[in-house]
Design a protein around this motif. Structure first.
Motif: not given
Length: 104
Positions: A25-42
């Motif tokens: 869902a977080e990547m639904e609208n646009s690609p996301k950086k690994c760093e962003f996803l790892t921080e957001k989802f811990e």
């Protein structure tokens, strides 16, 4: 259930896994950086890769780059087709169950 249906069900199970679906869902609208996803989802980058590996293997999720500079994206069109297939399968399955009820 034939092999194709089982394969589709495994992909659907992965897509609807509560941990994975939030990431998708977080990547639904646009690609996301690994760093962003790892921080957001811990989670660690390795955990992120592990969670998404099955969907990457089947090209529902794409990954470019490596390590913390990696970027993940969802193939929304492919995912939409999967959902349509799943919906059609549910309709056929429900129809067969209803028909079986009439026959018995």
């Amino acid at each position: 259930m034939n092999e194709s249906d089982e394969h589709t069900q495994k992909i659907l199970d992965a897509v609807f896994d509560e941990n994975i679906s939030e990431i998708l869902a977080e990547m639904e609208n646009s690609p996301k950086k690994c760093e962003f996803l790892t921080e957001k989802f811990e989670i660690t980058p390795n955990d992120l890769d592990e969670k998404l590996s099955f969907l990457m293997q089947h090209e529902f999720v794409g990954k470019t780059g490596s390590d913390s500079q990696a970027e993940y994206s969802v193939d929304s069109e492919k995912l939409a087709k999967l959902m349509e297939t799943a919906h059609n399968f549910e309709n056929v399955d429900a129809g067969l169950a209803k028909m079986d009820g009439y026959l018995n």
